[in-house]
Design a protein around this motif. Structure first.
Motif, short mmCIF file in Angstrom:
data_model
loop_
_atom_site.label_atom_id
_atom_site.label_comp_id
_atom_site.label_asym_id
_atom_site.label_seq_id
_atom_site.Cartn_x
_atom_site.Cartn_y
_atom_site.Cartn_z
N VAL A 10 113.10 40.23 63.42
CA VAL A 10 114.53 39.46 63.19
C VAL A 10 115.00 40.18 61.89
O VAL A 10 114.57 40.05 60.82
CB VAL A 10 114.51 38.05 63.10
CG1 VAL A 10 115.98 37.45 62.87
CG2 VAL A 10 114.01 37.40 64.34
N THR A 11 116.01 40.87 61.98
CA THR A 11 116.58 41.73 60.95
C THR A 11 117.80 40.85 60.29
O THR A 11 118.81 40.47 61.34
CB THR A 11 116.98 43.12 61.33
OG1 THR A 11 115.97 43.71 61.88
CG2 THR A 11 117.71 43.73 60.25
N VAL A 12 117.92 40.49 59.19
CA VAL A 12 119.01 39.67 58.67
C VAL A 12 119.58 40.79 57.62
O VAL A 12 118.96 41.06 56.56
CB VAL A 12 118.44 38.53 57.92
CG1 VAL A 12 119.48 37.53 57.14
CG2 VAL A 12 117.76 37.65 59.01
N GLU A 13 120.84 40.65 57.67
CA GLU A 13 121.53 41.58 56.99
C GLU A 13 122.61 40.85 56.16
O GLU A 13 123.64 40.22 56.65
CB GLU A 13 122.19 43.18 57.90
CG GLU A 13 122.79 43.81 56.80
CD GLU A 13 123.52 44.99 57.58
OE1 GLU A 13 124.47 45.46 57.25
OE2 GLU A 13 122.76 45.53 58.61
N VAL A 14 122.55 40.96 55.06
CA VAL A 14 123.71 40.50 54.16
C VAL A 14 124.45 41.25 53.46
O VAL A 14 123.89 42.36 52.89
CB VAL A 14 123.02 39.48 53.11
CG1 VAL A 14 124.17 38.73 52.16
CG2 VAL A 14 121.95 38.62 53.59
N THR A 15 125.65 41.65 53.96
CA THR A 15 126.61 42.64 53.37
C THR A 15 127.11 42.33 51.89
O THR A 15 127.05 41.04 51.33
CB THR A 15 127.88 42.65 54.17
OG1 THR A 15 128.44 41.58 53.92
CG2 THR A 15 127.48 42.95 55.55
N SER A 16 127.30 43.28 51.25
CA SER A 16 128.11 42.99 49.87
C SER A 16 129.19 41.95 49.74
O SER A 16 129.28 41.33 48.83
CB SER A 16 128.63 44.32 49.06
OG SER A 16 129.26 44.82 49.87
N LYS A 17 129.76 41.98 51.04
CA LYS A 17 131.01 40.96 51.00
C LYS A 17 130.45 39.59 50.95
O LYS A 17 131.56 38.73 50.34
CB LYS A 17 131.70 41.31 52.46
CG LYS A 17 133.05 40.62 52.42
CD LYS A 17 133.98 41.15 53.98
CE LYS A 17 135.11 40.35 53.79
NZ LYS A 17 135.82 40.72 55.19
N GLN A 18 129.41 39.38 51.69
CA GLN A 18 128.93 38.06 51.70
C GLN A 18 128.24 37.51 50.25
O GLN A 18 128.43 36.51 49.69
CB GLN A 18 128.00 37.60 52.60
CG GLN A 18 128.30 37.43 54.03
CD GLN A 18 128.25 38.74 54.76
OE1 GLN A 18 127.39 39.55 54.93
NE2 GLN A 18 129.38 38.84 55.62
N TRP A 19 127.59 38.63 49.54
CA TRP A 19 127.00 38.29 48.26
C TRP A 19 128.12 38.21 47.24
O TRP A 19 128.07 37.26 46.61
CB TRP A 19 126.10 39.44 47.77
CG TRP A 19 124.98 39.59 48.20
CD1 TRP A 19 124.46 40.68 49.21
CD2 TRP A 19 123.90 38.76 48.39
NE1 TRP A 19 123.28 40.49 49.59
CE2 TRP A 19 122.65 39.18 49.23
CE3 TRP A 19 123.79 37.46 47.95
CZ2 TRP A 19 121.50 38.54 49.44
CZ3 TRP A 19 122.44 36.68 48.26
CH2 TRP A 19 121.55 37.43 48.97
N VAL A 20 129.14 38.83 47.40
CA VAL A 20 130.42 38.70 46.37
C VAL A 20 131.04 37.34 46.64
O VAL A 20 131.63 36.62 45.82
CB VAL A 20 131.34 39.98 46.44
CG1 VAL A 20 132.63 39.72 45.84
CG2 VAL A 20 130.80 41.17 46.09
N ALA A 21 131.21 37.06 48.12
CA ALA A 21 131.69 35.64 48.17
C ALA A 21 130.88 34.59 47.60
O ALA A 21 131.53 33.56 47.30
CB ALA A 21 131.83 35.41 49.93
N GLY A 22 129.66 34.64 47.72
CA GLY A 22 128.90 33.57 47.26
C GLY A 22 129.02 33.56 45.69
O GLY A 22 129.18 32.66 45.06
N ALA A 23 128.94 34.74 44.89
CA ALA A 23 129.13 34.74 43.59
C ALA A 23 130.49 34.28 43.01
O ALA A 23 130.82 33.51 42.14
CB ALA A 23 128.81 35.99 43.16
N VAL A 24 131.60 34.57 43.69
CA VAL A 24 133.02 34.30 43.45
C VAL A 24 133.25 32.97 43.84
O VAL A 24 133.73 32.08 43.08
CB VAL A 24 133.98 35.22 44.20
CG1 VAL A 24 135.52 34.71 44.10
CG2 VAL A 24 133.97 36.59 43.56
N GLY A 25 132.78 32.17 44.94
CA GLY A 25 132.79 31.03 45.29
C GLY A 25 131.95 30.06 44.22
O GLY A 25 132.72 29.25 43.76
#
Length: 165
Positions: A10-25
């Motif tokens: 199972v490959t789970v890919e977290v994009t930079s867009k998701q990381w940025v969303a978490g940090a900004v949120g």
């Protein structure tokens, strides 16, 4: 008798867009929670207690805000890691699911951090007014829980929004 072995990757890919969303949120959600800490919760939480966790003697309001915002960003990233790699990945992508997960994450962070970690941490650094362990005082823990939910819902919503085209 033949033996067959199957493996499922199972490959789970977290994009930079998701990381940025978490940090900004996390940063955004920390602002109303910080204002609650200043004006609703018993003082001097933001200007004395938070800085004391890092050995800063207060009052140090600017340091308290900076540390609080840093915590918010880190916990926003933790949210992304938890939902992206766990069974709630699909739920976290919808608005309704995000709101529910935001409320749950707010409650989880209240119990884990305000009730368990904070009194232990303050006691370990020798803060003279460290709350008892576990730190479950009414109404303060309820207000803290509301603050953590106010924090976590924007984290979850921005994360969900990061999947929209």
């Amino acid at each position: 008798m033949a033996t067959e072995t199957r493996s499922t990757d199972v490959t789970v890919e977290v994009t930079s867009k998701q990381w940025v969303a978490g940090a900004v949120g996390g940063f955004i959600g920390s602002v109303p929670f910080g204002l609650m800490m200043m004006y609703v919760m018993p003082p001097p939480l933001l200007e004395v207690v938070i800085p004391a966790m890092y050995g800063i003697e207060g009052p140090a309001l600017l340091a308290g805000w900076a540390i609080h915002q840093f915590h918010g960003v880190v916990l926003g990233l933790v949210y992304v890691a938890l939902v992206q790699t766990g069974p709630l990945r699909q739920t976290a992508r919808s608005t309704g699911g995000a709101i529910g997960l935001g409320v749950a994450y707010g409650i989880l962070t209240t119990v884990a951090l305000a009730v368990v970690v904070m009194p232990l941490w303050l006691g370990a650094v020798g803060f003279p007014n460290a709350p008892p362990f576990p730190n479950f005082a009414i109404p303060a823990t309820i207000v803290s829980g509301i603050g953590h939910v106010v924090y976590a819902v924007p984290v979850a919503l921005l994360y969900a929004r990061s999947f929209a085209e």
